[in-house]
Each structure stands twice: as C-alpha cells, then as structure tokens.
Design a protein around this motif. Structure first.
Motif, PDB file in Angstrom:
ATOM      1  N   HIS B  24    -100.547 -52.940  84.169  1.00 61.18           N
ATOM      2  CA  HIS B  24     -99.956 -52.950  85.512  1.00 61.18           C
ATOM      3  C   HIS B  24     -98.725 -52.036  85.555  1.00 61.18           C
ATOM      4  CE1 HIS B  24    -102.751 -56.042  86.336  1.00 61.18           C
ATOM      5  NE2 HIS B  24    -102.066 -57.057  85.868  1.00 61.18           N
ATOM      6  N   ARG B  27     -99.858 -48.375  85.423  1.00 61.62           N
ATOM      7  CA  ARG B  27    -100.403 -47.912  86.715  1.00 61.62           C
ATOM      8  C   ARG B  27     -99.292 -47.687  87.734  1.00 61.62           C
ATOM      9  NH1 ARG B  27    -105.637 -52.001  86.837  1.00 61.62           N
ATOM     10  NH2 ARG B  27    -107.100 -50.583  85.820  1.00 61.62           N
ATOM     11  N   LEU B  28     -98.313 -48.577  87.737  1.00 66.60           N
ATOM     12  CA  LEU B  28     -97.178 -48.410  88.654  1.00 66.60           C
ATOM     13  C   LEU B  28     -96.413 -47.129  88.339  1.00 66.60           C
ATOM     14  CD1 LEU B  28     -95.259 -49.518  90.864  1.00 66.60           C
ATOM     15  CD2 LEU B  28     -94.017 -50.674  89.011  1.00 66.60           C
ATOM     16  N   THR B  30     -97.507 -44.492  86.827  1.00 71.01           N
ATOM     17  CA  THR B  30     -98.346 -43.341  87.156  1.00 71.01           C
ATOM     18  C   THR B  30     -98.297 -43.055  88.667  1.00 71.01           C
ATOM     19  OG1 THR B  30     -99.802 -43.921  85.316  1.00 71.01           O
ATOM     20  CG2 THR B  30    -100.672 -42.360  86.917  1.00 71.01           C
ATOM     21  N   ARG B  31     -98.352 -44.110  89.457  1.00 72.20           N
ATOM     22  CA  ARG B  31     -98.264 -43.916  90.918  1.00 72.20           C
ATOM     23  C   ARG B  31     -96.920 -43.315  91.304  1.00 72.20           C
ATOM     24  NH1 ARG B  31    -100.744 -49.023  91.279  1.00 72.20           N
ATOM     25  NH2 ARG B  31     -98.764 -50.057  91.743  1.00 72.20           N
ATOM     26  N   GLU B  32     -95.844 -43.805  90.716  1.00 72.77           N
ATOM     27  CA  GLU B  32     -94.508 -43.308  91.069  1.00 72.77           C
ATOM     28  C   GLU B  32     -94.321 -41.858  90.628  1.00 72.77           C
ATOM     29  OE1 GLU B  32     -92.129 -44.810  92.989  1.00 72.77           O
ATOM     30  OE2 GLU B  32     -93.800 -46.169  93.375  1.00 72.77           O
ATOM     31  N   GLY B  34     -96.702 -39.706  90.339  1.00 69.17           N
ATOM     32  CA  GLY B  34     -97.575 -38.899  91.186  1.00 69.17           C
ATOM     33  C   GLY B  34     -97.020 -38.623  92.569  1.00 69.17           C
ATOM     34  N   LYS B  35     -96.021 -39.382  92.982  1.00 66.82           N
ATOM     35  CA  LYS B  35     -95.405 -39.165  94.304  1.00 66.82           C
ATOM     36  C   LYS B  35     -94.419 -38.007  94.292  1.00 66.82           C
ATOM     37  CE  LYS B  35     -95.594 -44.058  95.684  1.00 66.82           C
ATOM     38  NZ  LYS B  35     -94.758 -45.282  95.856  1.00 66.82           N
ATOM     39  N   THR B  41     -99.927 -35.924  87.251  1.00 68.81           N
ATOM     40  CA  THR B  41     -99.919 -36.934  86.202  1.00 68.81           C
ATOM     41  C   THR B  41    -101.323 -37.477  85.977  1.00 68.81           C
ATOM     42  OG1 THR B  41     -98.850 -38.974  85.431  1.00 68.81           O
ATOM     43  CG2 THR B  41     -99.424 -38.866  87.756  1.00 68.81           C
ATOM     44  N   GLU B  42    -101.436 -38.288  84.957  1.00 69.80           N
ATOM     45  CA  GLU B  42    -102.719 -38.903  84.612  1.00 69.80           C
ATOM     46  C   GLU B  42    -102.415 -40.043  83.651  1.00 69.80           C
ATOM     47  OE1 GLU B  42    -105.577 -36.049  83.171  1.00 69.80           O
ATOM     48  OE2 GLU B  42    -106.628 -37.591  82.017  1.00 69.80           O
ATOM     49  N   LYS B 155    -100.016 -56.430  91.502  1.00 68.32           N
ATOM     50  CA  LYS B 155     -99.087 -56.113  92.601  1.00 68.32           C
ATOM     51  C   LYS B 155     -97.655 -56.332  92.128  1.00 68.32           C
ATOM     52  CE  LYS B 155     -98.084 -57.334  97.432  1.00 68.32           C
ATOM     53  NZ  LYS B 155     -96.664 -57.651  97.284  1.00 68.32           N
TER      54      LYS B 155
END
Lengths: 60, 189
Positions: B24, B27-28, B30-32, B34-35, B41-42, B155
């Motif tokens: 988790h 993934r968080l 990676t999302r941040e 990627g913004k 990123t990957e 989440k």
C-alpha cells in the motif's frame, strides 16, 4: 591509473563522460587479473550525455 | 544534458512477505511520484524479478531490472523492517547490479507495524546504498503503525503523509537532477 580513451555510447555514438572510479572486490578468478593479488580492481563508470546510458570497464 | 528527457524514478518494493502492508505504501509513493511534472515512475516488485538463488551478485543480473535501473535517475526503496534490518531478498536484488547505480539518488521509505516506521531498517540500509554508489538524501518517509495508516483496501487514512512525501520527493528530485548533470557533464577529478 585510469584509461584516457573516451568510451563511446553504443546507442548515440557520442563520447561518454567518465565520472567515477570504484575499487571493486571480487572472488571471481576469471575477473581477477595478474597483479591484482587481493582480488580488487578499479572499475571506471561512464555516462552518455545524450541518452543517459551507462557503461563501465576495468581501468588500465 | 538533454533537459527534455524526463526523470525516471522507479519505486522498489523490497519485501516478499505475504500480506505485506508495504505494498500500500509503495503504491501510494508511486502515485505521488507520478504526479510530478517531468517525472516518470514505475513500481518494481522484487517478488516479480526472476533472480536465481544458487548464485549472487552481478552474475545473476536480470536484464529487465538492470535496464530499468540504468534508465533511472533516482530510486525509491519502500521496505519494512525485518528484525531491525531489511529483507534478504531485497539485498539479493540490489547486489545484482553496480554500474547502473553509480552517482544516482536514492530515498528510502520505511514501513513498520510498530512505532519506529522502519527507522532501524533505514539505518542498516544506508551503508549498503553508499557501497553501491547511490547518493542518499536526508529525508525519509516512515510509515509507523502502518495498519492504521491504510485500510485493508490500501486507502490512505492519514493525509499527513501526503505532505511528508512532498518534502521527501522535492529533495529527491532536486538530487536526481543535480546528479544527472554531474554524471553526464562533469568529469571526475
């Protein structure tokens, strides 16, 4: 002593930047060369200024 | 330096444990990442790398992992604490490359069920980073009591982590840009 010859990026065909040397220790008898009695050798690290690709080689 | 080339900052998930909450966190992160403008990123999950265990080091280099790390300008390692250290599999993966890491930035995200947020894991991983030629930043992210930070579906329950990651990522991206300039333009002395 490190090598003066520039490495050439195999992708871009431009001279790479020699930015680092590192003493590497190995137990691999194929890698250790004459005179490297303790199994250490100097490795050069080069980066392509165009694509960022990296390469390394034993220092001379 | 080709400034139009985006930075590439992959996130390495450094645990194989079943039910890992670090997934988790990874993934968080990676999302941040990627913004961020100009950053790609990957997520690299070490359980998905086909590395053998009958040998070690660069002898078992995986071409897929090697090419991603070669392309990378920085790495983010997300890992939990295993008996105050990092997982053996993470070390096995990290040891499979060398030239790919030299003069690149690294940031570490620690995860724990307890109160320390992987701080002891991070301290033990720092000398390994140094020997691999990676350049550590002085910001970490620590997910302590991780079971309270994410729900079972991953989440995020505590938005304060977004702000903490912002500081971490700003420092990492600055270091990544600076080191790219150095690798590509500044000869060793």
């Amino acid at each position: 002593m490190t090598t003066d010859d520039k490495m050439i990026c195999p992708m871009c065909r431009v001279e790479m930047n020699h930015h680092s040397d590192k003493l590497v220790y190995t137990t691999d008898s194929q890698t250790v060369r004459m005179g490297e009695t303790l199994g250490e050798y100097l490795e050069e690290f080069h980066t392509c200024p165009k694509c960022g690709g990296v390469a390394s080689r034993h220092a001379a | 330096m080709d400034a139009s080339r985006p930075l590439f900052i992959p996130v390495i998930l450094g645990t194989a444990r079943m039910g890992r909450m670090s997934l988790h966190a990874a993934r968080l992160v990676t999302r941040e990442v990627g913004k961020r403008a100009g950053v790609e990123t990957e997520l690299i999950d070490i359980t998905q790398l086909p590395l053998p265990t009958e040998d070690a080091g660069e002898a078992i280099k995986d071409p897929g992992y090697s090419s991603k790390v070669e392309r990378a300008d920085a790495l983010i390692i997300v890992a939990p604490e295993y008996n105050h250290g990092y997982s053996g599999l993470l070390k096995h993966v990290l040891d499979s490359c060398l030239k790919e890491y030299i003069h690149k930035a690294v940031g570490i995200v620690g995860v724990s069920a307890g109160p320390f947020g992987g701080a002891r894991m991070i301290q033990n991983l720092l000398p390994v980073m140094r020997e691999l030629g990676l350049v550590t930043i002085f910001w970490d992210v620590n997910f302590s009591s991780v079971q309270k930070v994410f729900d079972k579906d991953g989440k995020l329950l505590d938005e304060a982590f977004i702000g903490r990651m912002d500081k971490f990522l700003k420092e990492l991206i600055w270091m990544a840009k600076t080191l790219r300039q150095g690798r590509e333009q500044i000869p060793r002395g």
